[in-house]
Design a protein around this motif. Structure first.
Motif, PDB file in Angstrom:
ATOM      1  N   MET A   1      58.991  83.685 -53.360  1.00 40.28           N
ATOM      2  CA  MET A   1      58.870  82.281 -53.123  1.00 40.28           C
ATOM      3  C   MET A   1      59.392  81.975 -51.734  1.00 40.28           C
ATOM      4  N   LEU A   2      58.766  81.027 -51.075  1.00 39.52           N
ATOM      5  CA  LEU A   2      59.142  80.694 -49.713  1.00 39.52           C
ATOM      6  C   LEU A   2      59.232  79.190 -49.612  1.00 39.52           C
ATOM      7  N   GLY A   3      60.394  78.661 -49.307  1.00 36.17           N
ATOM      8  CA  GLY A   3      60.567  77.220 -49.143  1.00 36.17           C
ATOM      9  C   GLY A   3      60.127  76.814 -47.766  1.00 36.17           C
ATOM     10  N   GLY A   4      59.523  75.631 -47.647  1.00 38.14           N
ATOM     11  CA  GLY A   4      58.987  75.268 -46.363  1.00 38.14           C
ATOM     12  C   GLY A   4      59.471  73.961 -45.796  1.00 38.14           C
ATOM     13  N   SER A   5      60.335  73.216 -46.461  1.00 33.85           N
ATOM     14  CA  SER A   5      60.665  71.891 -45.965  1.00 33.85           C
ATOM     15  C   SER A   5      61.417  71.934 -44.652  1.00 33.85           C
ATOM     16  N   ALA A   6      62.201  72.965 -44.406  1.00 29.31           N
ATOM     17  CA  ALA A   6      62.984  73.000 -43.174  1.00 29.31           C
ATOM     18  C   ALA A   6      62.307  73.811 -42.073  1.00 29.31           C
ATOM     19  N   GLY A   7      61.295  74.589 -42.406  1.00 27.45           N
ATOM     20  CA  GLY A   7      60.698  75.484 -41.430  1.00 27.45           C
ATOM     21  C   GLY A   7      59.510  74.901 -40.726  1.00 27.45           C
ATOM     22  N   ARG A   8      59.209  75.459 -39.584  1.00 29.01           N
ATOM     23  CA  ARG A   8      58.009  75.088 -38.869  1.00 29.01           C
ATOM     24  C   ARG A   8      56.809  75.722 -39.551  1.00 29.01           C
ATOM     25  N   LEU A   9      55.650  75.133 -39.367  1.00 29.22           N
ATOM     26  CA  LEU A   9      54.422  75.638 -39.960  1.00 29.22           C
ATOM     27  C   LEU A   9      54.210  77.102 -39.622  1.00 29.22           C
ATOM     28  N   GLU A  10      54.424  77.459 -38.374  1.00 26.85           N
ATOM     29  CA  GLU A  10      54.198  78.843 -37.942  1.00 26.85           C
ATOM     30  C   GLU A  10      55.102  79.817 -38.692  1.00 26.85           C
ATOM     31  N   THR A  11      56.350  79.421 -38.915  1.00 27.84           N
ATOM     32  CA  THR A  11      57.292  80.273 -39.634  1.00 27.84           C
ATOM     33  C   THR A  11      56.843  80.465 -41.083  1.00 27.84           C
ATOM     34  N   ILE A  12      56.397  79.407 -41.696  1.00 31.90           N
ATOM     35  CA  ILE A  12      55.933  79.498 -43.089  1.00 31.90           C
ATOM     36  C   ILE A  12      54.737  80.437 -43.175  1.00 31.90           C
ATOM     37  N   ILE A  13      53.784  80.289 -42.292  1.00 31.68           N
ATOM     38  CA  ILE A  13      52.584  81.126 -42.315  1.00 31.68           C
ATOM     39  C   ILE A  13      52.937  82.580 -42.019  1.00 31.68           C
ATOM     40  N   GLU A  14      53.845  82.809 -41.072  1.00 28.38           N
ATOM     41  CA  GLU A  14      54.272  84.184 -40.763  1.00 28.38           C
ATOM     42  C   GLU A  14      54.924  84.851 -41.964  1.00 28.38           C
ATOM     43  N   ARG A  15      55.713  84.119 -42.719  1.00 27.76           N
ATOM     44  CA  ARG A  15      56.488  84.697 -43.818  1.00 27.76           C
ATOM     45  C   ARG A  15      55.759  84.683 -45.151  1.00 27.76           C
ATOM     46  N   GLU A  16      54.612  84.022 -45.244  1.00 30.39           N
ATOM     47  CA  GLU A  16      53.944  83.916 -46.541  1.00 30.39           C
ATOM     48  C   GLU A  16      53.468  85.266 -47.077  1.00 30.39           C
ATOM     49  N   ALA A  17      53.277  86.253 -46.203  1.00 28.84           N
ATOM     50  CA  ALA A  17      52.856  87.581 -46.667  1.00 28.84           C
ATOM     51  C   ALA A  17      53.880  88.176 -47.626  1.00 28.84           C
ATOM     52  N   GLU A  18      55.135  87.766 -47.491  1.00 28.45           N
ATOM     53  CA  GLU A  18      56.213  88.254 -48.348  1.00 28.45           C
ATOM     54  C   GLU A  18      56.298  87.496 -49.666  1.00 28.45           C
ATOM     55  N   ALA A  19      55.525  86.429 -49.815  1.00 26.61           N
ATOM     56  CA  ALA A  19      55.670  85.530 -50.959  1.00 26.61           C
ATOM     57  C   ALA A  19      54.406  85.495 -51.813  1.00 26.61           C
ATOM     58  N   GLY A  20      54.581  85.180 -53.076  1.00 24.00           N
ATOM     59  CA  GLY A  20      53.438  84.959 -53.949  1.00 24.00           C
ATOM     60  C   GLY A  20      53.092  83.488 -54.055  1.00 24.00           C
ATOM     61  N   LEU A  21      54.020  82.650 -53.599  1.00 22.92           N
ATOM     62  CA  LEU A  21      53.897  81.216 -53.769  1.00 22.92           C
ATOM     63  C   LEU A  21      54.730  80.532 -52.694  1.00 22.92           C
TER      64      LEU A  21
END
Length: 183
Positions: A1-21
């Motif tokens: 799981m990857l939380g996104g409220s504090a992160g920039r869009l680019e960071t979320i997209i970069e890290r989503e490979a590690e997450a299922g959701l």
């Protein structure tokens, strides 16, 4: 799981490979000042991400039922394929709701979806109700407040949504339950 409220869009997209959701709050950091508004990054993350996005309301309650907003489109077909092939929400009863006319074609499409769930070892119920999707779906979820709403998200282009609006965005605003969005 990857939380996104504090992160920039680019960071979320970069890290989503590690997450299922990807999980985000419904309201942004300035929610105290703009009570009825959505967080500014929800739509951007959903459009850029390849992962399902769970939008959590301010007061999260553990879901006891899945309500699927069924429209017969391509995104809901992908959503059903995801739910029938993964353990995501596996132990919860499923209810498919469709807003619109009670036609044999609509009923047949929904029965096909029920068969897909049955083939994966899960039961599902259906309801067809006349009215706008926003009202019918919101009422269905409100009738079972511990539901999680599942939507095949943003089936149209950003330009069309800008001109005529988005059912997905309307549902995120109207429903006070967790919403799982699948593209």
């Amino acid at each position: 799981m990857l939380g996104g409220s504090a992160g920039r869009l680019e960071t979320i997209i970069e890290r989503e490979a590690e997450a299922g959701l990807v999980v985000m709050g419904k309201r942004g950091a300035s929610s105290a000042f703009a009570a009825g508004h959505l967080g500014s990054k929800i739509e951007r993350v959903l459009r850029a991400s390849n992962k399902p996005l769970l939008v959590a309301p301010e007061q999260f309650v553990v879901p006891t039922r899945v309500v699927i907003a069924y429209d017969g489109g391509k995104s809901i077909a992908r959503t059903i394929a995801l739910l029938t092939s993964t353990p995501l929400l596996d132990s919860l009863p499923i209810h498919l709701v469709r807003a619109g006319a009670e036609t044999q074609e609509h009923r047949d499409e929904m029965e096909q979806a029920v068969k897909l769930f049955e083939q994966s070892g899960r039961a599902a119920t259906i309801s067809l109700t006349s009215g706008s999707p926003e009202r019918v779906i919101a009422d269905c979820v409100a009738g079972a407040p511990t539901s999680v709403l599942v939507i095949g998200a943003y089936g149209h282009s950003p330009l069309r949504n800008l001109i005529v609006g988005s059912t997905t965005t309307s549902m995120i605003r109207a429903v006070e339950a967790p919403i799982l969005l699948v593209r």
